[in-house]
Design a protein around this motif. Structure first.
Motif, PDB file in Angstrom:
ATOM      1  N   ALA A   1       0.824  -1.282   0.141  1.00 38.59           N
ATOM      2  CA  ALA A   1      -0.106  -0.055   0.032  1.00 38.59           C
ATOM      3  C   ALA A   1       0.919   1.148   0.107  1.00 38.59           C
ATOM      4  CB  ALA A   1      -0.851  -0.143   1.275  1.00 38.59           C
ATOM      5  N   VAL A   2       1.926   1.178   0.800  1.00 34.99           N
ATOM      6  CA  VAL A   2       2.665   2.427   0.830  1.00 34.99           C
ATOM      7  C   VAL A   2       3.436   2.756  -0.372  1.00 34.99           C
ATOM      8  CG1 VAL A   2       4.791   3.297   1.852  1.00 34.99           C
ATOM      9  CG2 VAL A   2       3.143   2.496   3.336  1.00 34.99           C
ATOM     10  N   LEU A   3       4.075   1.455  -1.049  1.00 31.56           N
ATOM     11  CA  LEU A   3       4.703   1.595  -2.594  1.00 31.56           C
ATOM     12  C   LEU A   3       3.558   1.892  -3.474  1.00 31.56           C
ATOM     13  CD1 LEU A   3       7.006   0.875  -4.461  1.00 31.56           C
ATOM     14  CD2 LEU A   3       6.265  -1.371  -4.507  1.00 31.56           C
ATOM     15  N   ALA A   4       2.261   1.418  -3.260  1.00 31.41           N
ATOM     16  CA  ALA A   4       1.313   2.055  -4.551  1.00 31.41           C
ATOM     17  C   ALA A   4       1.148   3.499  -4.025  1.00 31.41           C
ATOM     18  CB  ALA A   4       0.230   1.315  -4.156  1.00 31.41           C
ATOM     19  N   TRP A   5       1.052   4.098  -3.086  1.00 29.64           N
ATOM     20  CA  TRP A   5       0.884   5.310  -2.825  1.00 29.64           C
ATOM     21  C   TRP A   5       1.954   6.347  -3.427  1.00 29.64           C
ATOM     22  CZ3 TRP A   5       2.676   8.024   2.212  1.00 29.64           C
ATOM     23  CH2 TRP A   5       2.232   9.287   2.481  1.00 29.64           C
ATOM     24  N   PHE A   6       3.336   5.998  -3.085  1.00 30.20           N
ATOM     25  CA  PHE A   6       4.224   6.545  -3.565  1.00 30.20           C
ATOM     26  C   PHE A   6       4.335   6.609  -5.230  1.00 30.20           C
ATOM     27  CE2 PHE A   6       6.563   6.445   0.730  1.00 30.20           C
ATOM     28  CZ  PHE A   6       6.135   7.680   1.025  1.00 30.20           C
ATOM     29  N   ALA A   7       4.107   5.302  -5.840  1.00 35.97           N
ATOM     30  CA  ALA A   7       4.147   5.135  -7.166  1.00 35.97           C
ATOM     31  C   ALA A   7       3.045   6.040  -7.772  1.00 35.97           C
ATOM     32  CB  ALA A   7       3.641   3.644  -7.609  1.00 35.97           C
TER      33      ALA A   7
ATOM     34  N   TRP B   1       4.068   8.938 -10.337  1.00 33.23           N
ATOM     35  CA  TRP B   1       3.702   8.281 -11.779  1.00 33.23           C
ATOM     36  C   TRP B   1       4.086   9.389 -13.020  1.00 33.23           C
ATOM     37  CZ3 TRP B   1       3.140   3.273 -12.394  1.00 33.23           C
ATOM     38  CH2 TRP B   1       2.810   2.800 -13.521  1.00 33.23           C
ATOM     39  N   PRO B   2       3.453  10.608 -12.855  1.00 35.13           N
ATOM     40  CA  PRO B   2       3.847  11.221 -13.945  1.00 35.13           C
ATOM     41  C   PRO B   2       4.971  11.979 -14.371  1.00 35.13           C
ATOM     42  CG  PRO B   2       2.195  12.342 -12.421  1.00 35.13           C
ATOM     43  CD  PRO B   2       2.589  11.251 -11.606  1.00 35.13           C
ATOM     44  N   ARG B   3       5.956  11.746 -13.302  1.00 37.16           N
ATOM     45  CA  ARG B   3       7.521  12.075 -13.645  1.00 37.16           C
ATOM     46  C   ARG B   3       8.188  10.618 -13.851  1.00 37.16           C
ATOM     47  NH1 ARG B   3       4.987  15.354 -10.191  1.00 37.16           N
ATOM     48  NH2 ARG B   3       5.463  14.413  -8.312  1.00 37.16           N
ATOM     49  N   LEU B   4       7.666   9.613 -13.938  1.00 36.92           N
ATOM     50  CA  LEU B   4       8.200   8.374 -14.111  1.00 36.92           C
ATOM     51  C   LEU B   4       8.492   8.113 -15.718  1.00 36.92           C
ATOM     52  CD1 LEU B   4       6.986   6.154 -11.495  1.00 36.92           C
ATOM     53  CD2 LEU B   4       9.205   7.185 -11.384  1.00 36.92           C
ATOM     54  N   ASP B   5       9.577   7.489 -15.880  1.00 39.12           N
ATOM     55  CA  ASP B   5       9.785   7.061 -17.585  1.00 39.12           C
ATOM     56  C   ASP B   5       9.064   5.495 -17.536  1.00 39.12           C
ATOM     57  OD1 ASP B   5      11.630   5.618 -16.163  1.00 39.12           O
ATOM     58  OD2 ASP B   5      13.317   5.908 -17.626  1.00 39.12           O
ATOM     59  N   GLY B   6       9.218   4.878 -18.659  1.00 43.32           N
ATOM     60  CA  GLY B   6       8.810   3.534 -18.839  1.00 43.32           C
ATOM     61  C   GLY B   6       9.393   2.419 -17.895  1.00 43.32           C
ATOM     62  N   GLY B   7      10.528   2.539 -17.781  1.00 43.49           N
ATOM     63  CA  GLY B   7      11.426   1.715 -16.884  1.00 43.49           C
ATOM     64  C   GLY B   7      11.046   1.863 -15.275  1.00 43.49           C
ATOM     65  N   GLY B   8      10.883   3.236 -14.919  1.00 40.05           N
ATOM     66  CA  GLY B   8      10.504   3.307 -13.528  1.00 40.05           C
ATOM     67  C   GLY B   8       8.976   2.852 -13.423  1.00 40.05           C
ATOM     68  N   ARG B   9       8.002   2.914 -14.207  1.00 40.57           N
ATOM     69  CA  ARG B   9       6.571   2.510 -14.034  1.00 40.57           C
ATOM     70  C   ARG B   9       6.612   0.925 -14.088  1.00 40.57           C
ATOM     71  NH1 ARG B   9       3.303   6.631 -18.048  1.00 40.57           N
ATOM     72  NH2 ARG B   9       3.689   8.806 -16.567  1.00 40.57           N
ATOM     73  N   ALA B  10       7.353   0.345 -14.860  1.00 39.15           N
ATOM     74  CA  ALA B  10       7.449  -1.078 -14.888  1.00 39.15           C
ATOM     75  C   ALA B  10       7.799  -1.736 -13.744  1.00 39.15           C
ATOM     76  CB  ALA B  10       8.072  -1.570 -16.084  1.00 39.15           C
ATOM     77  N   LEU B  11       9.025  -1.174 -13.195  1.00 38.45           N
ATOM     78  CA  LEU B  11       9.605  -1.589 -11.901  1.00 38.45           C
ATOM     79  C   LEU B  11       8.480  -1.447 -10.904  1.00 38.45           C
ATOM     80  CD1 LEU B  11      12.102  -2.649 -10.577  1.00 38.45           C
ATOM     81  CD2 LEU B  11      12.833  -0.315 -10.054  1.00 38.45           C
ATOM     82  N   ARG B  12       7.800  -0.402 -10.524  1.00 40.90           N
ATOM     83  CA  ARG B  12       6.910  -0.186  -9.257  1.00 40.90           C
ATOM     84  C   ARG B  12       5.909  -1.284  -9.642  1.00 40.90           C
ATOM     85  NH1 ARG B  12      10.093   3.847  -9.919  1.00 40.90           N
ATOM     86  NH2 ARG B  12      10.526   5.153  -8.161  1.00 40.90           N
ATOM     87  N   ILE B  13       5.307  -1.379 -10.864  1.00 38.76           N
ATOM     88  CA  ILE B  13       4.226  -2.464 -11.153  1.00 38.76           C
ATOM     89  C   ILE B  13       4.766  -3.784 -10.659  1.00 38.76           C
ATOM     90  CG2 ILE B  13       3.133  -3.545 -13.027  1.00 38.76           C
ATOM     91  CD1 ILE B  13       2.879  -0.592 -14.290  1.00 38.76           C
ATOM     92  N   VAL B  14       5.839  -4.249 -11.012  1.00 41.30           N
ATOM     93  CA  VAL B  14       6.559  -5.629 -10.834  1.00 41.30           C
ATOM     94  C   VAL B  14       6.464  -5.717  -9.350  1.00 41.30           C
ATOM     95  CG1 VAL B  14       8.465  -7.089 -11.109  1.00 41.30           C
ATOM     96  CG2 VAL B  14       7.534  -5.772 -13.134  1.00 41.30           C
ATOM     97  N   ALA B  15       6.985  -4.630  -8.579  1.00 46.90           N
ATOM     98  CA  ALA B  15       7.290  -4.810  -7.130  1.00 46.90           C
ATOM     99  C   ALA B  15       5.812  -4.824  -6.624  1.00 46.90           C
ATOM    100  CB  ALA B  15       8.025  -3.380  -6.524  1.00 46.90           C
TER     101      ALA B  15
END
Length: 109
Positions: free
Chosen positions: A69-75, A79-93
């Motif tokens: 939940a905390v990771l999802a909140w920070f993600a 989100w608007p400032r992340l590139d594709g790799g950062g977004r993918a990493l957060r989704i995988v985590a």
């Protein structure tokens, strides 16, 4: 000079609706987290991770779900400032944390 109103950040994205409400709600907790010593947050995350990995049953699942939940909140906030790799990493985590939580809740592993 940009004449659009309601600008947030440096990328010129306009925040409205739910995102603006979440950002307003998040301001106080983020400031609180910024003010406390870093080791406090690190110890809390480590304790929840140990509970989730070494424990079993619903207590272990709860520890992992709190982390998710905390990771999802920070993600969501970043989100608007992340590139594709950062977004993918957060989704995988998030998927991994929730998967482990479900596994612990069902006592599969």
């Amino acid at each position: 000079m940009n004449s659009r109103r309601g600008q947030a950040g440096t990328q010129g994205t306009e925040t409205t609706g739910m995102r603006a409400a979440v950002e307003r709600w998040s301001a106080a907790p983020v400031v609180f987290l910024h003010r406390i010593p870093r080791w406090t947050v690190l110890v809390a995350v480590f304790a929840l991770l140990v509970l989730g990995m070494a424990g079993s049953g619903w207590a272990a699942a709860a520890g992992l779900l709190v982390l998710a939940a905390v990771l999802a909140w920070f993600a969501y906030l970043n989100w608007p400032r992340l590139d594709g790799g950062g977004r993918a990493l957060r989704i995988v985590a998030l998927v991994v944390l929730v998967g482990f939580a479900v596994g612990r809740a069902l006592e599969r592993f």
